[in-house]
Motif scaffolding. Structure first.
Motif, mmCIF file in Angstrom:
data_model
loop_
_atom_site.group_PDB
_atom_site.id
_atom_site.type_symbol
_atom_site.label_atom_id
_atom_site.label_comp_id
_atom_site.label_asym_id
_atom_site.label_seq_id
_atom_site.Cartn_x
_atom_site.Cartn_y
_atom_site.Cartn_z
ATOM 1 N N VAL A 101 1.538 -21.619 27.921
ATOM 2 C CA VAL A 101 1.598 -19.964 27.205
ATOM 3 C C VAL A 101 2.651 -19.277 27.960
ATOM 4 O O VAL A 101 3.104 -18.993 27.606
ATOM 5 N N ILE B 36 3.186 -19.762 21.195
ATOM 6 C CA ILE B 36 2.322 -20.776 20.570
ATOM 7 C C ILE B 36 2.796 -20.615 19.368
ATOM 8 O O ILE B 36 3.136 -19.434 18.702
ATOM 9 N N TYR C 208 -0.166 -26.112 20.072
ATOM 10 C CA TYR C 208 0.390 -25.284 20.186
ATOM 11 C C TYR C 208 1.533 -25.444 19.989
ATOM 12 O O TYR C 208 2.066 -24.404 19.213
ATOM 13 N N TRP D 235 -7.947 -27.367 24.010
ATOM 14 C CA TRP D 235 -7.066 -25.698 24.095
ATOM 15 C C TRP D 235 -8.371 -24.660 24.405
ATOM 16 O O TRP D 235 -8.891 -24.552 24.331
#
Ligand code: FMN
Length: 327
Positions: free
Chosen positions: A24, A210, A274, A284
């Motif tokens: 991310v 994402i 994602y 996640w």
């Protein structure tokens, strides 16, 4: 403006950090956070090679002229990534702030300091925070049990952890885990911290790279919708509750070993969450703070809102308690 020991020492406008996030923490999000006056971190190991990290730093520079940092997560591995090469790329690129996490920053400190790079070390216990302070890091980020990712094995939530750390930490200290709004920032400052670090909240912003479905899943989720995986292996991680994480918890609680869950927890599957927007595709990371996340703002709107809310909480609600207006 909220001016703290952190904003002074690290040269950022607001006492807000976007911590390293695997998959991310890329240029788009980091630059948006930097442009908002907070401190964004590129996640070094999301980049497959040190050369890719150099490219990501250059890409971030094209999107912002504000300071940003790089997260270097140091984890024990059978085949460790070339940490020294990642470190050298950070130094050569001229980035001046690094967030270390995972294990002791000691092997990396001399080179970073020689290059004038400030080190913010993230850890999950007071004893590790004190150790890092003694080693000479420039700031501490302390992660309570609420946090996404690795909360450690002590299970001390922020309300006590931050206050306990504040009793021993004399360098700038950032409170992490469970923060998402102005109320949290004010609470962190009241407990003795100099700012907040957020992962989950920044993951749920427009610029976070994402799939939107995952952001919507965070908005829909409650504070109870996380699982603690790897507990019996003493390598606890807080992740989203889904069929995969619940199966991992079940297998390990029956005495299963890492080999028995290896395929379920594969990083490549988590990455698909994602990329494809399927929250059930794998494991996640997400924190309990998701229960108080209700929208997907831009990073800029988020930072502005947190600072404005914190300021009015302090100057109106809290100050009002000292000077009550009786009817
Ligand atoms: N912390 C690291 O030091 N290295 C990582 O690679 C890392 N990956 C993360 C990935 C995601 C998706 C999230 C949400 C967090 C991750 N973290 C990582 C932890 C964050 O930097 C931060 O410490 C944590 O999210 C704080 O708790 P919060 O989510 O309640 O804000």
């Amino acid at each position: 403006m909220l001016s703290t020991a952190f904003t002074e020492t690290f040269g950022v406008r607001h006492p807000i950090v976007q911590g390293g996030m695997q998959w991310v923490g890329r240029a788009e999000l980091v630059a948006a956070v930097a442009n908002a006056g907070a401190l964004g971190m590129i996640t070094a190991l999301t980049q497959p090679t040190p050369e890719d990290l150099a490219g990501e730093i250059a890409r971030t520079r094209e999107l912002t002229d504000q300071p940003f940092g790089v997260n270097l997560t140091i984890l024990p591995a059978i085949t460790p990534p070339p940490y020294e090469e990642y470190r050298q790329v950070i130094i050569d690129s001229g980035v001046k702030i690094v967030e270390t996490a995972g294990s002791s920053p000691a092997p990396h400190l001399p080179d970073f300091h020689a290059a004038g790079v400030k080190v913010l070390h993230k850890c999950t216990s007071v004893r590790h925070a004190v150790k890092a302070q003694d080693l000479g890091v420039d700031g501490i980020s302390i992660d309570g049990f609420e946090c996404a990712g690795h909360p450690g094995e002590d299970d001390v939530p922020g309300l006590v952890l931050i206050a306990a750390a504040a009793e021993q930490i004399t360098i700038p200290m950032i409170a992490s885990g469970g923060f998402g709004d102005g109320r949290g920032l004010v609470a962190a400052l009241a407990l003795g911290a100099d700012g907040i670090n957020m992962g989950t909240r920044f993951m749920c912003t427009e610029e976070s790279p994402i799939h939107r479905t995952v952001k919507e899943a965070i908005v829909a989720a409650k504070e109870t919708d996380t699982e603690l995986i790897f507990r019996p292996l003493r390598n606890t991680a807080r992740v989203a509750s889904n069929t995969v994480s619940r199966e991992v918890v079940e297998i390990l609680s029956r005495g299963g070993q890492f080999e028995d869950v290896r395929e379920l927890v594969a990083g490549a599957r988590g990455r698909l969450v994602y990329e494809n927007g399927d929250p059930e595709a794998g494991i996640w990371s997400v924190g309990t703070v998701q229960g108080i996340i209700h929208d997907i703002p831009t990073a800029g709107e988020l930072v502005e809102r947190i600072v404005a809310d914190a300021e009015s909480l302090i100057s109106e609600r809290l100050a009002g308690l000292l000077n009550p207006v009786h009817a």
